[in-house]
Design a protein around this motif. Structure first.
Motif, PDB file in Angstrom:
ATOM      1  N   LYS A 275     -13.382   7.252   3.725  1.00  0.00           N
ATOM      2  CA  LYS A 275     -14.693   7.860   3.980  1.00  0.00           C
ATOM      3  C   LYS A 275     -15.019   8.826   2.867  1.00  0.00           C
ATOM      4  CE  LYS A 275     -14.233   7.218   8.847  1.00  0.00           C
ATOM      5  NZ  LYS A 275     -14.160   7.772  10.161  1.00  0.00           N
ATOM      6  N   ARG A 276     -16.293   8.873   2.523  1.00  0.00           N
ATOM      7  CA  ARG A 276     -16.746   9.748   1.423  1.00  0.00           C
ATOM      8  C   ARG A 276     -17.101  11.092   1.926  1.00  0.00           C
ATOM      9  NH1 ARG A 276     -20.160   5.806  -2.508  1.00  0.00           N
ATOM     10  NH2 ARG A 276     -18.641   4.176  -2.510  1.00  0.00           N
TER      11      ARG A 276
ATOM     12  N   GLU B  32      -8.927   0.855   7.476  1.00  0.00           N
ATOM     13  CA  GLU B  32     -10.304   1.342   7.412  1.00  0.00           C
ATOM     14  C   GLU B  32     -10.613   1.794   5.978  1.00  0.00           C
ATOM     15  OE1 GLU B  32     -12.713   1.610   9.852  1.00  0.00           O
ATOM     16  OE2 GLU B  32     -11.345   0.408  11.086  1.00  0.00           O
ATOM     17  N   PRO B  33     -11.844   1.566   5.527  1.00  0.00           N
ATOM     18  CA  PRO B  33     -12.199   2.049   4.190  1.00  0.00           C
ATOM     19  C   PRO B  33     -12.142   3.585   4.162  1.00  0.00           C
ATOM     20  CG  PRO B  33     -13.980   0.722   5.137  1.00  0.00           C
ATOM     21  CD  PRO B  33     -12.918   0.872   6.178  1.00  0.00           C
TER      22      PRO B  33
ATOM     23  N   VAL C 137      -8.236  -3.385   2.990  1.00  0.00           N
ATOM     24  CA  VAL C 137      -9.574  -3.040   3.503  1.00  0.00           C
ATOM     25  C   VAL C 137     -10.412  -4.309   3.644  1.00  0.00           C
ATOM     26  CG1 VAL C 137     -11.742  -1.849   2.956  1.00  0.00           C
ATOM     27  CG2 VAL C 137      -9.548  -0.659   2.689  1.00  0.00           C
ATOM     28  N   GLN C 138     -10.368  -5.193   2.646  1.00  0.00           N
ATOM     29  CA  GLN C 138     -11.135  -6.444   2.714  1.00  0.00           C
ATOM     30  C   GLN C 138     -10.703  -7.302   3.898  1.00  0.00           C
ATOM     31  OE1 GLN C 138     -10.926  -8.515  -1.040  1.00  0.00           O
ATOM     32  NE2 GLN C 138     -12.180  -6.982  -2.100  1.00  0.00           N
TER      33      GLN C 138
ATOM     34  N   THR D  29       0.823  -1.210   0.000  1.00  0.00           N
ATOM     35  CA  THR D  29       0.000   0.000   0.000  1.00  0.00           C
ATOM     36  C   THR D  29       0.857   1.260   0.000  1.00  0.00           C
ATOM     37  OG1 THR D  29      -0.212   0.224   2.420  1.00  0.00           O
ATOM     38  CG2 THR D  29      -1.863  -1.158   1.284  1.00  0.00           C
TER      39      THR D  29
ATOM     40  N   ASN E  25      -7.150  -2.154  -1.578  1.00  0.00           N
ATOM     41  CA  ASN E  25      -8.411  -2.880  -1.601  1.00  0.00           C
ATOM     42  C   ASN E  25      -8.322  -4.148  -0.754  1.00  0.00           C
ATOM     43  OD1 ASN E  25     -11.134  -3.419  -2.665  1.00  0.00           O
ATOM     44  ND2 ASN E  25     -10.123  -5.094  -3.739  1.00  0.00           N
TER      45      ASN E  25
END
Length: 123
Positions: A122-123, A119-120, A113-114, A59, A110
């Protein structure tokens, strides 16, 4: 660990490596080793088969600082219209390396996160 090998390179490949080595004030051997590492190491296994530590490391994939500097120089020369044909080829190679690493980094993010390692976003 390292292994010593002997390669027979086409003249054109050797001359390109020699030119790049002169530009970077490095040996031809260092340029060839670095090039092989860049091409072969980041994609040796699918991300899904990596350990958690390897996924996290992926990453963080970036170009090496010398590559980032050279990419920036070449992009500036291209923008100014002063890039030589051999530099244009080098630029294309660096862009390919950058894109490959960026894709690998996205795949690792990805996967992390899976697996719940990160942490995913945030939008």
């Amino acid at each position: 660990m390292t292994a010593q090998i002997t390669l027979n390179l086409p003249d054109e490949v050797y001359h390109q490596a020699e030119l790049l080595a002169q530009q970077r004030h490095r040996s031809v051997s260092e340029i060839l080793v670095e090039t092989l590492e860049i091409v072969l190491l980041p994609t040796s296994k699918p991300v899904s088969e990596l350990s958690d530590a390897e996924v996290i490391a992926q990453t963080q994939l970036r170009l090496q600082p010398i590559q980032e500097q050279r990419l920036s120089e070449l992009l500036d020369r291209q923008q100014a219209g002063t890039i030589a044909s051999v530099e244009r080829e080098e630029l294309q190679a660096l862009i390919h390396i950058y894109e490959t690493r960026l894709l690998r980094q996205a795949q690792a993010l990805n996967e992390a996160v899976q697996r719940g390692l990160l942490e995913p976003l945030k939008r």
